[in-house]
Write a protein that holds these residues in place. Structure first.
Motif, PDB file in Angstrom:
ATOM      1  N   ARG B 144       0.830  -1.205   0.000  1.00  0.00           N
ATOM      2  CA  ARG B 144       0.000   0.000   0.000  1.00  0.00           C
ATOM      3  C   ARG B 144       0.870   1.264   0.000  1.00  0.00           C
ATOM      4  NH1 ARG B 144      -4.877   1.643   4.262  1.00  0.00           N
ATOM      5  NH2 ARG B 144      -5.198   3.698   3.359  1.00  0.00           N
ATOM      6  N   CYS B 145       1.923   1.244   0.815  1.00  0.00           N
ATOM      7  CA  CYS B 145       2.817   2.416   0.872  1.00  0.00           C
ATOM      8  C   CYS B 145       3.459   2.682  -0.486  1.00  0.00           C
ATOM      9  CB  CYS B 145       3.923   2.196   1.899  1.00  0.00           C
ATOM     10  SG  CYS B 145       3.358   2.291   3.572  1.00  0.00           S
ATOM     11  N   ARG B 146       3.918   1.598  -1.128  1.00  0.00           N
ATOM     12  CA  ARG B 146       4.570   1.776  -2.435  1.00  0.00           C
ATOM     13  C   ARG B 146       3.575   2.336  -3.443  1.00  0.00           C
ATOM     14  NH1 ARG B 146       9.465  -1.474  -2.666  1.00  0.00           N
ATOM     15  NH2 ARG B 146       9.557  -2.706  -0.781  1.00  0.00           N
ATOM     16  N   GLN B 147       2.363   1.759  -3.466  1.00  0.00           N
ATOM     17  CA  GLN B 147       1.380   2.176  -4.476  1.00  0.00           C
ATOM     18  C   GLN B 147       0.880   3.598  -4.225  1.00  0.00           C
ATOM     19  OE1 GLN B 147      -1.563  -0.943  -4.554  1.00  0.00           O
ATOM     20  NE2 GLN B 147      -0.207  -2.340  -5.659  1.00  0.00           N
ATOM     21  N   ASP B 148       0.770   3.979  -2.964  1.00  0.00           N
ATOM     22  CA  ASP B 148       0.303   5.336  -2.641  1.00  0.00           C
ATOM     23  C   ASP B 148       1.457   6.325  -2.497  1.00  0.00           C
ATOM     24  OD1 ASP B 148      -2.187   4.299  -2.684  1.00  0.00           O
ATOM     25  OD2 ASP B 148      -2.596   4.487  -0.545  1.00  0.00           O
ATOM     26  N   GLN B 149       2.662   5.842  -2.759  1.00  0.00           N
ATOM     27  CA  GLN B 149       3.869   6.670  -2.689  1.00  0.00           C
ATOM     28  C   GLN B 149       4.009   7.368  -1.338  1.00  0.00           C
ATOM     29  OE1 GLN B 149       3.168   8.908  -6.242  1.00  0.00           O
ATOM     30  NE2 GLN B 149       4.350   7.501  -7.484  1.00  0.00           N
ATOM     31  N   ILE B 150       3.811   6.575  -0.295  1.00  0.00           N
ATOM     32  CA  ILE B 150       4.008   7.099   1.063  1.00  0.00           C
ATOM     33  C   ILE B 150       5.447   6.783   1.448  1.00  0.00           C
ATOM     34  CG2 ILE B 150       3.277   6.909   3.474  1.00  0.00           C
ATOM     35  CD1 ILE B 150       0.554   5.920   2.373  1.00  0.00           C
ATOM     36  N   ASP B 151       6.268   7.813   1.566  1.00  0.00           N
ATOM     37  CA  ASP B 151       7.689   7.531   1.776  1.00  0.00           C
ATOM     38  C   ASP B 151       8.159   7.813   3.198  1.00  0.00           C
ATOM     39  OD1 ASP B 151       7.619  10.211   1.765  1.00  0.00           O
ATOM     40  OD2 ASP B 151       8.858  10.505  -0.012  1.00  0.00           O
ATOM     41  N   ASN B 152       7.240   8.077   4.102  1.00  0.00           N
ATOM     42  CA  ASN B 152       7.667   8.294   5.494  1.00  0.00           C
ATOM     43  C   ASN B 152       7.104   7.218   6.424  1.00  0.00           C
ATOM     44  OD1 ASN B 152       4.998   9.123   5.337  1.00  0.00           O
ATOM     45  ND2 ASN B 152       5.256  10.818   6.785  1.00  0.00           N
ATOM     46  N   LEU B 153       6.647   6.103   5.832  1.00  0.00           N
ATOM     47  CA  LEU B 153       6.117   5.007   6.647  1.00  0.00           C
ATOM     48  C   LEU B 153       6.978   3.769   6.414  1.00  0.00           C
ATOM     49  CD1 LEU B 153       2.325   4.184   6.941  1.00  0.00           C
ATOM     50  CD2 LEU B 153       4.103   2.533   7.366  1.00  0.00           C
ATOM     51  N   TYR B 154       7.419   3.151   7.521  1.00  0.00           N
ATOM     52  CA  TYR B 154       8.349   2.023   7.431  1.00  0.00           C
ATOM     53  C   TYR B 154       7.730   0.779   8.059  1.00  0.00           C
ATOM     54  CZ  TYR B 154      11.732   5.702   6.456  1.00  0.00           C
ATOM     55  OH  TYR B 154      12.396   6.754   5.908  1.00  0.00           O
ATOM     56  N   PRO B 155       7.222  -0.141   7.252  1.00  0.00           N
ATOM     57  CA  PRO B 155       6.706  -1.387   7.823  1.00  0.00           C
ATOM     58  C   PRO B 155       7.859  -2.274   8.295  1.00  0.00           C
ATOM     59  CG  PRO B 155       5.817  -0.969   5.618  1.00  0.00           C
ATOM     60  CD  PRO B 155       6.976  -0.053   5.808  1.00  0.00           C
ATOM     61  N   ILE B 156       7.686  -2.867   9.457  1.00  0.00           N
ATOM     62  CA  ILE B 156       8.690  -3.779   9.999  1.00  0.00           C
ATOM     63  C   ILE B 156       7.985  -5.006  10.547  1.00  0.00           C
ATOM     64  CG2 ILE B 156      10.372  -4.092  11.866  1.00  0.00           C
ATOM     65  CD1 ILE B 156      11.351  -1.392  11.419  1.00  0.00           C
ATOM     66  N   HIS B 157       8.556  -6.171  10.256  1.00  0.00           N
ATOM     67  CA  HIS B 157       7.985  -7.421  10.745  1.00  0.00           C
ATOM     68  C   HIS B 157       8.590  -7.732  12.104  1.00  0.00           C
ATOM     69  CE1 HIS B 157       7.551 -12.029  10.239  1.00  0.00           C
ATOM     70  NE2 HIS B 157       6.468 -11.529  10.794  1.00  0.00           N
ATOM     71  N   GLY B 158       7.739  -7.832  13.117  1.00  0.00           N
ATOM     72  CA  GLY B 158       8.253  -8.129  14.450  1.00  0.00           C
ATOM     73  C   GLY B 158       7.250  -7.715  15.510  1.00  0.00           C
ATOM     74  N   GLY B 159       7.736  -7.718  16.759  1.00  0.00           N
ATOM     75  CA  GLY B 159       6.849  -7.321  17.849  1.00  0.00           C
ATOM     76  C   GLY B 159       6.443  -8.499  18.708  1.00  0.00           C
ATOM     77  N   ASP B 160       6.988  -9.678  18.421  1.00  0.00           N
ATOM     78  CA  ASP B 160       6.647 -10.835  19.246  1.00  0.00           C
ATOM     79  C   ASP B 160       7.697 -11.083  20.326  1.00  0.00           C
ATOM     80  OD1 ASP B 160       8.542 -11.547  17.405  1.00  0.00           O
ATOM     81  OD2 ASP B 160       7.746 -13.560  17.050  1.00  0.00           O
ATOM     82  N   THR B 161       8.551 -10.096  20.525  1.00  0.00           N
ATOM     83  CA  THR B 161       9.493 -10.185  21.648  1.00  0.00           C
ATOM     84  C   THR B 161       9.328  -8.925  22.495  1.00  0.00           C
ATOM     85  OG1 THR B 161      11.251  -9.021  20.487  1.00  0.00           O
ATOM     86  CG2 THR B 161      11.175 -11.414  20.226  1.00  0.00           C
ATOM     87  N   LEU B 162       9.891  -8.958  23.678  1.00  0.00           N
ATOM     88  CA  LEU B 162       9.746  -7.794  24.554  1.00  0.00           C
ATOM     89  C   LEU B 162      10.814  -6.741  24.306  1.00  0.00           C
ATOM     90  CD1 LEU B 162       8.676  -9.358  27.955  1.00  0.00           C
ATOM     91  CD2 LEU B 162       7.344  -7.886  26.475  1.00  0.00           C
ATOM     92  N   THR B 163      11.710  -7.018  23.373  1.00  0.00           N
ATOM     93  CA  THR B 163      12.733  -6.027  23.040  1.00  0.00           C
ATOM     94  C   THR B 163      12.496  -5.523  21.624  1.00  0.00           C
ATOM     95  OG1 THR B 163      14.144  -7.846  22.366  1.00  0.00           O
ATOM     96  CG2 THR B 163      14.515  -6.931  24.570  1.00  0.00           C
ATOM     97  N   PHE B 164      12.867  -4.289  21.382  1.00  0.00           N
ATOM     98  CA  PHE B 164      12.511  -3.653  20.115  1.00  0.00           C
ATOM     99  C   PHE B 164      13.769  -3.090  19.436  1.00  0.00           C
ATOM    100  CE2 PHE B 164       9.072  -3.251  23.204  1.00  0.00           C
ATOM    101  CZ  PHE B 164       8.092  -3.989  22.553  1.00  0.00           C
TER     102      PHE B 164
END
Lengths: 377, 363
Positions: B144-164
């Motif tokens: 969606r970000c690529r198609q809508d040319q949103i360049d300030n949003l960074y998807p990241i896969h994770g969040g299943d640990t207590l450290t970030f």
């Protein structure tokens, strides 16, 4: 964004058109608006006041910012010319700036509460017809006839260009109404009035005999009479469950305009009273109603496109009211166009022009003070 | 041109180096893959979504070939469901206006789901990091970000640990929408409240001094729970019980412990204060925090009373979808409020709102 707005408002408070002392703090109650509105809405409360003093609208994008600017201009115009309509109050414009990159417009909040879900249709419709006639009377102005004719012809062309699915017969009937509308316009100039443009009941607040009309972003200082009343009566009787369902709309529309019954009588009564008050010929109502539906269809089409571009599914359903349509078809198959088609198909049985009991409601409501008491509201 | 995001090793907090298909820590030599250009810190193949995994794969394929709106509205075709609103309705994130955000703000949306809030935040903030443990949802958001040319949003896969994987003091805002209650479920090695506290404290560290945490979550004593809406484990009334009894009942019913802790207004206040937060504000989200129509400040009862006396009609009117979905809740709430108002107990209703928006600050 609201924390920064609060700072600015409190800093500028002495210079803003406020009728209240500078508070120490502001609190905000958020209210969801329609997708098509394009702005977020908050009611602002000062200190420990038990009613809000302000309405804050934050534009989500540039299109909504344009609409908010339009509301600001119209309310400022009313303010500048000190428009005073008995029984009608309008928001006072207070603040209009870009805050943290978003256009924010603040006006005074309406007193009272939003008009309910149609518990007293007779009273609501009569009140509205009365107040709108007074508002129309106060804002009427002359406009060159050619300009109005041109606008009518533009509606015809736009409708044909936008909705390719309209049949030749449908376009022909609509063209007939346009021609009739043009004939009714005077030779040199004609009367136009200020209109709200989106007068459904959520935009009307009631308090002790006064109505407050809010949300003027679709307003127009020079428009056709009857537009606001038509919007109100075509949306008024719709219960929440049928809103959004095309079948529900069409059913209600038919009940209101094609079947003689209590609702039909009330609607006709309101329209006839309004027309008489403004000295508007009743035989032109059908023509104007058709043109209104076409203009509403064009307006809705534009809003749905904007909504779709922002990633929303237009809230429409198939005619059986059960299953969503792919969004592109939904845009094509939208509400007002269907109402227009229905009117064209059934217009020979449209009741208003043959309404026989208009003499019972011939009270001239503009030159006399309103006879609706505060208790009745 | 999209800037490269500064990420750190979750284990040793050293800045990670970017390579073609992975990121690497020069200190502990840990490697984190980049899947389709998206950094992945997830330790498990976790999947949670409103639709099944095969359906989600179809949506992603359609999004790639036909564009994401068509994938959502034509392929997903959510007959009778509200998935389209979950995906596309930016009004769900109108709470963003209650916060001091600006084009310079940096935001982390943890548990971003389909990304509706992250997209809405990207319109007013400088940088938004959207993290989710379900790969397919992150993948969809990236498309969606690529198609809508949103360049300030960074998807990241994770969040299943207590450290970030972010430096301390990096964000102006951390967002947890429908996430806090799941920390207990995600970290079975800790008691549920301890897991929530640990996660909150780690998120506190990611905030700049003066930064904010936004939480949207259910009220343990919300009127919907009181009339029998099932809790996260599918059992009605379980969340209202003392924790030990709830745990016993949950094990008896489902074979699983009760770990999705929710709290009352006081409970959240205490939890957040213990985690180090201050200046805690509560808003009542109606009819529900996932699709709020109203955000009502809950400090004092004046504004809530105004809502009951002046705006109740608008709330009840709702949209047809909402009225259908919450039909019983609406009716029960209306009866309850009507009785409460007759007994002059209307102000107590604010303690029974179904969900909260909570704003807390790191001082």
């Amino acid at each position: 964004m609201l924390p920064e707005l609060t700072q600015r408002l409190l800093a500028q408070w002495p210079n803003l058109p406020m009728d209240r002392q500078r508070p120490n703090k502001l609190s905000f109650l958020g209210m969801r608006t329609r997708v098509e509105a394009g702005y977020a809405l908050f009611l602002a409360f000062a200190d420990s006041d038990n009613v809000p003093w302000g309405m804050v609208k934050i534009a989500r994008g540039s299109t909504a910012a344009t609409y908010l600017q339009r509301e600001w201009n119209i309310l400022s115009h009313f303010q500048k010319y000190k428009l005073d309509v008995p029984g009608v109050s309008l928001p006072r414009p207070i603040f209009n700036e870009v805050v943290s990159g978003a256009r924010i417009v603040v006006t005074t909040a309406p007193p009272g509460q939003a008009m309910g879900i149609g518990n007293s249709p007779a009273r609501d419709l009569a009140t509205l017809a009365d107040r709108l006639a007074q508002f129309a009377y106060a804002t009427r102005a002359a406009q060159p006839a050619w300009m109005v004719r041109q606008e009518l012809k533009n509606s015809f062309e736009q409708l044909g260009n936008t909705f390719a699915g309209l049949s030749d017969r449908e376009m022909k009937v609509f063209e007939g109404w346009i021609t009739q509308g043009c004939e009714m316009i005077g030779d040199t100039q004609t009367e136009v009035i200020a209109t709200h443009g989106n007068l459904h009941r959520q935009n009307i607040w009631l308090q002790r005999g006064q109505i407050a009309i809010i949300n003027w972003e679709h307003g127009d200082l020079a428009s056709f009479p009857l537009f606001d009343l038509f919007i109100f009566v075509t949306t008024y009787s719709l219960p929440p469950e049928s809103r959004g369902s095309l079948a529900g709309y069409l059913h209600t529309f038919r009940e209101m305009y094609f079947i003689e019954g209590p609702t039909t009588d009330l609607v006709c009564q309101a329209i006839v009273s309004y027309c008489q008050a403004l000295n508007f010929p009743l035989d032109g109502v059908l023509s104007h109603f058709g043109i209104f539906l076409a203009q509403a269809a064009l307006k809705e089409y534009e809003q749905l496109l904007i909504a779709a571009e922002r990633g929303y599914l237009p809230l429409l359903r198939n005619s059986d009211g059960t299953r969503r349509q792919p969004y592109r078809q939904s845009i094509k198959n939208q509400l007002w166009l269907n109402l227009l088609r229905f009117l064209i198909k059934e217009h020979t049985s449209f009741k208003l022009t043959t309404y026989g009991r208009s003499q019972n409601v011939s009270q001239f409501i503009v030159t006399q003070p309103s006879n609706i008491s505060a208790e009745q509201l | 041109m999209k800037e490269t995001l500064s990420l750190v090793c979750p284990a040793c907090k050293i800045m990670l180096n970017y390579f073609d298909d992975h990121l690497a820590c020069s200190n502990c030599l840990a490697r984190y893959p980049q899947r389709e250009g998206i950094p992945s810190f997830a330790e498990n193949d976790f999947y949670w979504n409103e639709i099944s995994r095969p359906d989600m794969q179809n949506v992603i394929e359609a999004a790639k070939s036909q564009g994401w709106p068509s994938a959502v509205y034509d392929v997903l075709n959510p007959a009778g469901s509200e998935v389209h609103a979950t995906v596309g309705d930016e009004r769900r994130a109108d709470w963003k206006y209650l916060l001091p955000l600006s084009p310079d703000s940096r935001v982390l949306d943890l548990g971003c789901g389909w990304g509706a809030a992250a997209i809405a935040l990207s319109q007013i903030c400088g940088q938004v990091v959207a993290m989710d443990a379900t790969w397919e949802r992150v993948q969809f958001l990236d498309i969606r970000c690529r198609q809508d040319q949103i360049d300030n949003l960074y998807p990241i896969h994770g969040g299943d640990t207590l450290t970030f994987p972010f430096p301390d003091g990096y964000f102006d805002l951390v967002v947890l929408v429908g996430v806090l209650e799941w920390f207990g479920e995600s970290y079975p090695g800790l008691a549920p409240r301890e897991a929530q506290l640990k996660a909150l404290h780690n998120l506190w560290r990611l905030l700049k001094p003066g930064g904010h945490l936004y939480i949207a979550i259910e009220n343990r004593f919300g009127y919907d729970y009181l009339i029998g809406r099932p809790d996260h484990n599918g059992i009605p009334f379980v969340g209202l019980l003392p924790r030990r009894l709830a745990d016993w009942l949950s094990r008896w019913h489902t074979g699983q412990p009760f770990r999705t802790y929710q709290y009352s207004m006081w409970g959240y206040q205490k939890l957040l204060q213990t985690a180090g937060f201050d200046q805690i504000q509560f808003y009542g989200d109606l009819p529900q925090y996932r699709h709020p129509h109203f955000y009502i400040p809950l400090k004092g009862d004046i504004i809530f009373n105004y809502f009951l006396t002046h705006l109740w009609e608008l709330f009840v009117a709702g949209t047809p979808e909402r009225v259908r979905e919450y039909r019983w809740a609406f009716r029960m709430a209306k009866i309850g409020v009507s009785i409460a108002r007759r007994l002059h107990l209307g102000s107590l209703a604010r303690y029974l709102v179904p969900g909260f928006s909570i704003i807390a600050q790191r001082i």
